[in-house]
Write a protein that holds these residues in place. Sequence first.
Motif, PDB file in Angstrom:
ATOM      1  N   LEU A   1     109.493  62.885 -56.324  1.00  0.00           N
ATOM      2  CA  LEU A   1     108.486  61.823 -56.281  1.00  0.00           C
ATOM      3  C   LEU A   1     108.588  60.971 -55.010  1.00  0.00           C
ATOM      4  O   LEU A   1     107.799  60.047 -54.819  1.00  0.00           O
TER       5      LEU A   1
ATOM      6  N   ALA B   1     105.156  57.271 -61.421  1.00  0.00           N
ATOM      7  CA  ALA B   1     104.716  58.015 -62.598  1.00  0.00           C
ATOM      8  C   ALA B   1     103.475  57.398 -63.211  1.00  0.00           C
ATOM      9  O   ALA B   1     102.547  58.097 -63.626  1.00  0.00           O
TER      10      ALA B   1
ATOM     11  N   ALA C   1     104.128  65.750 -58.734  1.00  0.00           N
ATOM     12  CA  ALA C   1     104.100  65.612 -60.193  1.00  0.00           C
ATOM     13  C   ALA C   1     104.168  66.973 -60.873  1.00  0.00           C
ATOM     14  O   ALA C   1     104.862  67.135 -61.879  1.00  0.00           O
TER      15      ALA C   1
ATOM     16  N   LEU D   1     101.383  59.992 -65.419  1.00  0.00           N
ATOM     17  CA  LEU D   1     102.348  60.857 -66.095  1.00  0.00           C
ATOM     18  C   LEU D   1     102.800  60.283 -67.426  1.00  0.00           C
ATOM     19  O   LEU D   1     103.470  60.975 -68.208  1.00  0.00           O
TER      20      LEU D   1
END
Length: 152
Positions: free
Chosen positions: A134, A146, A89, A151
């Motif tokens: 990712l 995410a 991330a 995120l």
Amino acid sequence: MLDLHLPDGSGLDIVQWIRKHSQEMAIVILTMSDEESHLIAAMRAGASAYVKKSAPINDVVSALKSALAQPKNFSAPGIVSALKNSQAASALTPRELMVLHSLSIPGTNSELAKSLFISEATLKTHLAAIYRKLSVNNRFGAVSKARSLNLF
């Protein structure tokens, strides 16, 4: 043993306070949280172990024994995966994060590219980088990952 979410404050603040005063005290976080960010925060604050309240009692006892034996070491199921995800991330550029956010909005690549004011080829380049960082294969995987990494 303490929880992350206390009625009058954060368990992480207590962990940091304890670590400031003692390197030898065993500190086990026992929590309902499934968030990897909480797991990493507990490790960084100085906790000795991290266990979910839903874990079998044997896991709780094992974490406590490990913490008592080596209070400066951190143990938790899933820590390797959490650290790997955290690194992935943080490897995303601001533009890749913007593209990643746009993936949660329905639309074709062409439509997404137009909304981001970039060409479709540039969008595909960003998507390839996001998927690689990712460790996912598609939009759904990227959006799911995410969300699990907080995120959004």
